[in-house]
Design a protein around this motif. Structure first.
Motif, PDB file in Angstrom:
ATOM      1  N   THR A 220      61.320 -69.579  78.599  1.00 30.57           N
ATOM      2  CA  THR A 220      61.750 -69.914  76.977  1.00 30.57           C
ATOM      3  C   THR A 220      60.326 -69.436  76.496  1.00 30.57           C
ATOM      4  O   THR A 220      59.196 -69.755  76.372  1.00 30.57           O
ATOM      5  CB  THR A 220      61.700 -71.014  76.231  1.00 30.57           C
ATOM      6  N   GLN A 221      60.086 -68.113  75.814  1.00 27.08           N
ATOM      7  CA  GLN A 221      58.738 -67.507  75.142  1.00 27.08           C
ATOM      8  C   GLN A 221      59.387 -66.794  73.775  1.00 27.08           C
ATOM      9  O   GLN A 221      60.573 -67.192  73.464  1.00 27.08           O
ATOM     10  CB  GLN A 221      58.798 -66.263  75.800  1.00 27.08           C
TER      11      GLN A 221
ATOM     12  N   PHE B 241      55.073 -61.262  79.304  1.00 29.69           N
ATOM     13  CA  PHE B 241      56.338 -62.337  79.869  1.00 29.69           C
ATOM     14  C   PHE B 241      55.382 -63.256  81.176  1.00 29.69           C
ATOM     15  O   PHE B 241      54.471 -62.601  81.490  1.00 29.69           O
ATOM     16  CB  PHE B 241      57.163 -61.381  80.802  1.00 29.69           C
ATOM     17  N   CYS B 242      56.224 -64.238  81.076  1.00 33.55           N
ATOM     18  CA  CYS B 242      55.177 -65.012  82.029  1.00 33.55           C
ATOM     19  C   CYS B 242      56.488 -65.392  83.151  1.00 33.55           C
ATOM     20  O   CYS B 242      57.303 -64.537  83.240  1.00 33.55           O
ATOM     21  CB  CYS B 242      55.199 -66.917  81.892  1.00 33.55           C
TER      22      CYS B 242
ATOM     23  N   THR C 246      57.948 -72.160  78.413  1.00 36.64           N
ATOM     24  CA  THR C 246      58.424 -73.686  78.218  1.00 36.64           C
ATOM     25  C   THR C 246      59.347 -73.590  79.767  1.00 36.64           C
ATOM     26  O   THR C 246      60.212 -72.946  79.858  1.00 36.64           O
ATOM     27  CB  THR C 246      58.787 -73.767  76.644  1.00 36.64           C
ATOM     28  N   GLY C 247      59.144 -73.923  80.219  1.00 42.74           N
ATOM     29  CA  GLY C 247      59.414 -74.327  81.597  1.00 42.74           C
ATOM     30  C   GLY C 247      60.014 -75.998  81.666  1.00 42.74           C
ATOM     31  O   GLY C 247      60.906 -76.468  81.068  1.00 42.74           O
ATOM     32  N   THR C 248      60.828 -76.011  83.163  1.00 44.56           N
ATOM     33  CA  THR C 248      60.690 -77.566  83.042  1.00 44.56           C
ATOM     34  C   THR C 248      59.383 -78.521  84.280  1.00 44.56           C
ATOM     35  O   THR C 248      58.921 -77.783  84.552  1.00 44.56           O
ATOM     36  CB  THR C 248      62.051 -77.558  83.804  1.00 44.56           C
TER      37      THR C 248
ATOM     38  N   PHE D  24      61.043 -65.679  85.949  1.00 43.15           N
ATOM     39  CA  PHE D  24      60.247 -65.275  84.925  1.00 43.15           C
ATOM     40  C   PHE D  24      60.875 -66.086  82.939  1.00 43.15           C
ATOM     41  O   PHE D  24      61.653 -66.046  83.215  1.00 43.15           O
ATOM     42  CB  PHE D  24      60.806 -64.070  84.577  1.00 43.15           C
ATOM     43  N   GLY D  25      60.588 -64.975  82.292  1.00 38.94           N
ATOM     44  CA  GLY D  25      60.270 -65.557  80.946  1.00 38.94           C
ATOM     45  C   GLY D  25      61.113 -64.312  80.415  1.00 38.94           C
ATOM     46  O   GLY D  25      61.091 -63.536  80.882  1.00 38.94           O
ATOM     47  N   GLY D  26      61.442 -64.565  78.951  1.00 38.59           N
ATOM     48  CA  GLY D  26      62.254 -63.471  78.727  1.00 38.59           C
ATOM     49  C   GLY D  26      61.830 -62.587  78.050  1.00 38.59           C
ATOM     50  O   GLY D  26      61.451 -61.613  77.478  1.00 38.59           O
TER      51      GLY D  26
END
Lengths: 123, 110
Positions: B5-6, B89-90, B23-25, B101-103
């Motif tokens: 999440t970005q 992006f990450c 943000t991930g998990t 990947f991030g959005g």
């Protein structure tokens, strides 16, 4: 210098297959992994899988299992992505991106990317 | 595996600093120091800016820095310049031995 040059845009009908090539220069593909990543219109990037271009072994994302094949031709220093049974949701820009060096201890993945190949699936 | 999440967009004036979160998990960002950041201008290929959370590839200015705390990674760009305007992006390695990947975040330099 390292370059990844991909094949040109494709327009395919649903149910067809597409093959995208990624020709490397400036290094030998057999010494590195190669990733395939796609980006659908208006969406984020999606990792599809990876090929060990040294021995040709692959690992694919579960959702593409049975439809995706990644191969390499060491004589031309080229890696290929084939996606079959295409549907409209497969419309995207497909990228190859260099992975880390085989037997490397670091995580230097995605350090070079191809220019992208637009695949459009439409009846 | 859900995307990281970005924020959709951030902005800053030249010379200022901006930070973009990812943000991930505990299954990805929280478990591995294998977070990378990319810069992508419209119609161009992504460019790697940060790998392994905070390492810069050669040629990337030291104005770009990365960090991580728990399940959230961050990219900070200090001394903003007009040329930094792009999407960022990450990505992270995951416990499924895959990458996510991030959005993407659109950076506007005011």
């Amino acid at each position: 210098q390292v370059q990844l040059v991909q094949s040109g845009a494709e327009v395919k009908k649903p149910g067809a297959s597409v093959m995208v090539s990624c020709k490397a220069s400036g290094y030998s593909v057999t010494n590195y992994y190669m990733h395939w990543v796609r980006q659908a219109p208006g969406q984020g990037h999606e990792w599809m899988g990876i090929i060990d271009a040294g021995d040709g072994s692959t690992s694919y994302v579960q959702k593409f299992q049975g439809r995706v094949t990644m191969t390499r031709d060491t004589s031309t220093n080229t890696v290929f992505l084939e996606l079959s049974s295409l549907r409209s949701e497969d419309t995207a820009v497909y990228y190859c991106a260099r992975g880390r060096a085989l037997n490397s201890g670091n995580d230097l993945n995605f350090d070079y990317w191809g220019q992208g190949t637009l695949v459009t699936v439409s009846s | 595996q859900s995307a990281l999440t970005q924020p959709p967009s951030v902005s800053g004036s030249p010379g200022q600093s901006v930070t973009i979160s990812c943000t991930g998990t505990s299954s990805d960002v929280g478990s591995y120091n294998r977070v990378s950041w990319y810069q992508q201008a419209p119609g161009t290929a992504p460019k790697l800016m940060i790998y392994e959370v905070s390492n810069r590839p050669s040629g990337v200015p030291d104005r770009f820095s990365g960090s991580k705390s728990g399940n959230t990674a961050s990219l900070t760009i200090s001394g903003l310049q007009a040329e930094d305007e792009a999407s960022y992006f990450c990505s992270s390695f995951t416990n499924m031995r895959s990458f996510v990947f991030g959005g993407g975040t659109k950076l506007t330099v005011l």
